[in-house]
Design an enzyme around this catalytic site. Structure first.
Site, PDB file in Angstrom:
ATOM      1  N   ASP A  90       0.419  -1.271  -0.435  1.00 29.81           N
ATOM      2  CA  ASP A  90      -0.252   0.346   0.040  1.00 29.81           C
ATOM      3  C   ASP A  90       0.905   1.237  -0.136  1.00 29.81           C
ATOM      4  O   ASP A  90       0.288   1.843  -1.196  1.00 29.81           O
ATOM      5  CB  ASP A  90      -1.092  -0.141   1.281  1.00 29.81           C
ATOM      6  N   CYS A 131       2.312  -7.061   5.124  1.00 27.66           N
ATOM      7  CA  CYS A 131       1.614  -6.063   4.443  1.00 27.66           C
ATOM      8  C   CYS A 131       0.804  -5.821   4.919  1.00 27.66           C
ATOM      9  O   CYS A 131       0.132  -7.343   4.044  1.00 27.66           O
ATOM     10  CB  CYS A 131       2.154  -5.368   2.820  1.00 27.66           C
ATOM     11  N   ASP A 132      -0.868  -4.693   4.298  1.00 26.41           N
ATOM     12  CA  ASP A 132      -1.753  -4.982   5.095  1.00 26.41           C
ATOM     13  C   ASP A 132      -3.134  -6.892   4.429  1.00 26.41           C
ATOM     14  O   ASP A 132      -3.489  -7.192   5.380  1.00 26.41           O
ATOM     15  CB  ASP A 132      -3.091  -3.919   4.692  1.00 26.41           C
ATOM     16  N   CYS A 203       4.271  -1.075   8.705  1.00 29.81           N
ATOM     17  CA  CYS A 203       4.708   0.457   9.142  1.00 29.81           C
ATOM     18  C   CYS A 203       4.300   0.441  11.134  1.00 29.81           C
ATOM     19  O   CYS A 203       2.713  -0.167  10.873  1.00 29.81           O
ATOM     20  CB  CYS A 203       2.861   1.122   8.755  1.00 29.81           C
ATOM     21  N   SER A 477      -6.876   4.674   4.831  1.00 26.63           N
ATOM     22  CA  SER A 477      -5.264   3.873   5.638  1.00 26.63           C
ATOM     23  C   SER A 477      -6.283   4.180   6.806  1.00 26.63           C
ATOM     24  O   SER A 477      -6.465   4.961   7.667  1.00 26.63           O
ATOM     25  CB  SER A 477      -4.389   4.836   4.942  1.00 26.63           C
TER      26      SER A 477
END
Length: 570
Positions: A90, A131-132, A203, A477
């Protein structure tokens, strides 16, 4: 020595349909070439599914982590069988056409896990994720197959440092807005860009990756504590080994995924998301996991969780701290202990072999920590988001509540048919305080792919704009904050009323009333969809198959059972 064993000397494995009997000699021949032998054919075959990629810090270390998972599988008496699947990052794709691929990748990852595991009739699964979208995708695949398995999150990134303070990727997106406003020069933007991401890990705030990692721990699908350990921490390899052992133990005991994915555990996960101030994307992902498991759990259940659990974690994007601070304070186990003590969650089994309450009772709180508060002194008196309805969103929208205390907003619509057009308007200074930005045709079908609007929200923040609302049939997000409402359903591309809004229409959002309405007479209007090139390939397939955001944006052929009971509310 014969590959056959005397009957009734051990429990049969699912993989024996591939490894046992004269008719499977060809299959065994292939497996022998891949390094397996007679003893391996008697052991459980465990898929080690990896989302490793060199393109992103979120996943770039997972190849190394897999070796420790394999070691744990072998130690517990299993045979690791490696597979790879994809990741769409993302942070890299944000604000570009590539962001359309992000949510679509969730379905592709779940499908590819299912096909690899079912195609080889393996006994159990460990999914290594970063990641997400890889995180909910792994849970969706386990829910769909209902096989023994667990999920290991690669861990959070450590903070960067700039100008004497810790920063994260959120600061980069906000710096872009400041640069566009002229308050940050090229060199200043470059300095923030170079400092924000120091190495491996996802993140750093309670954005979507860390939110969903906590959700899977709260659901009991990840061993408690394993997901909390940062990516580069010395204890991460030991947690990977533990996950390998857990997968074999689950397989040997015949404990399948749906033992852990239940209505009760999904509620626990939603409550943990709320208490942590987590991402609104969790609504989309938890309802999708429920749909794959055949459980009636929808957006109203998520809203109820937020009404149950005030925010007690002071985490970014709305708070002060990052995920590694939470780990140092006591981690997810401490959050669950707070929730257990307050009577907000129910006990449930977990893949570790202990119940959620047994895990929670082992919480160790670091003295003097201020990351996790008590319910007597919460960060917010209610949860991190709400589901709202009205003539703009008859089937619902999700409004983010962390990072602001606005309860009511009324203003004129500024309507854009794409994220790009809205971002350009913000950067050009064409948005005024008091406006309601409307971004449409970015939903699951309309995108296709339901892009996130972080570029726009961060640009607003970077320009210092405090009194602007944003509504969209796309997503936000986990790093977004401000007065924003996404997942507007029905979406514009399917004829939802958001397609009928025009510049100047007054939009009213009332959090307490859970409403989003316009006084404009929409019944007298006709939608005018933008002209776009028709999607092809995976994008076209997705656009045809995908369900509404109010149903988790899944692509399974039967409607999810978690339809929200307030659909059609005004």
């Amino acid at each position: 020595m014969s590959h056959e064993e005397p009957p009734n000397t051990r429990k049969a494995h699912r993989s024996e349909v591939v490894t046992r009997g004269p008719s499977r000699a060809a299959a065994r021949s292939y497996l022998r070439a891949a390094g397996l032998g007679d003893e391996d054919f008697a052991r459980p075959l465990i898929a080690v599914v990896n989302t490793w990629s060199s393109v992103t810090p979120c996943n770039m270390h997972l190849g190394d982590l897999a070796e420790y998972v394999r070691r744990g599988v072998r130690e517990a008496g299993g045979v690791p069988i490696d597979f790879n699947t994809i990741v769409v990052t993302d942070g890299i794709s944000m604000g570009t056409p590539g962001m359309k691929a992000s949510l679509i990748s969730r379905e592709i990852i779940a499908d590819s896990i299912e096909l690899a595991v079912q195609g080889h009739q393996l006994d159990g699964v460990v999914c290594i994720v970063g990641c997400d979208k890889t995180i909910p995708a792994a849970a969706m695949a386990l829910a769909r197959m209902d096989l023994p398995g667990c999920v290991l999150y690669g861990g959070t990134i450590m903070p960067g440092r700039h100008a004497g303070k810790e920063i994260s990727i959120q600061d980069v997106f906000e710096a872009i807005g400041a640069h566009g406003a002229g308050s940050l020069d090229d060199e200043g933007l470059r300095d923030v860009e170079k400092a924000a991401c120091p190495g491996a890990g996802a993140c750093g705030g309670q954005f979507t990756a860390n939110t969903m990692a906590m959700a899977l721990s709260a659901m009991g699908l990840s061993p408690m504590g394993a997901n909390d350990v940062p990516a580069v921490h010395k204890n991460k390899p030991a947690e990977a080994e533990r996950c390998g052992r857990v997968a074999v133990e689950l397989t040997q005991r015949g404990l399948n995924a749906r033992r852990f994915i239940t209505a009760a555990s999904l509620r626990n996960a939603a409550i943990a998301v709320s208490a942590s101030g987590g991402s609104t994307n969790a609504v989309l992902h938890l309802t999708a996991i429920a749909a794959e498991a055949g459980i009636a759990f929808g957006v109203e259940d998520c809203n109820e969780a937020c009404e149950t659990a005030p925010v007690i974690c002071d985490l970014k994007p709305g708070g002060q701290f990052l995920a590694h601070h939470l780990f140092e304070a006591g981690g997810t186990r401490l959050v669950m202990h707070r929730l257990m003590q307050a009577g907000k969650i129910t006990d449930a089994p977990t893949v570790s072999g202990r119940t959620m309450f047994e895990e929670a009772r082992e919480a160790v709180e670091t003295g003097g920590q201020t990351v996790v508060r008590t319910f007597a002194k919460p960060v917010m008196p209610r949860g991190s988001y709400a589901v709202i309805y009205g003539n703009v969103a008859p089937d619902g929208a999700v409004i983010k509540l962390v990072g602001h205390d606005t309860a009511h907003f009324e203003g004129p619509a500024r309507v854009f048919d794409s994220e790009d057009a809205a971002f350009d308007a913000v950067q050009a200074g064409a948005i005024a305080e008091g406006d309601v930005i409307v971004i449409r045709y970015e939903g699951p079908k309309g995108g296709p792919g339901m892009r996130e609007m972080l570029q726009v929200t961060a640009a607003l923040k970077g320009r210092g704009m405090q009194n602007v609302a944003l509504i969209t049939d796309g997503r936000f997000s986990g790093a977004s904050y401000g007065f924003v409402a996404g997942h507007v359903s029905p979406e514009a591309a399917t004829g939802g009323p958001i397609a009928l809004l025009r510049d100047g229409d007054i939009i009213r959002i009332d959090v307490a009333a859970r409403s989003i309405n316009t006084s404009a007479d929409l019944s007298a209007r006709t939608a005018q969809p933008p002209t776009r090139e028709a999607p092809v390939g995976a994008f076209a397939k997705y656009a045809v198959l995908v369900a509404s955001a109010s149903q988790g944006a899944v692509t399974i052929p039967t409607p999810p059972p978690g339809a929200n009971p307030r659909a059609g509310a005004t």
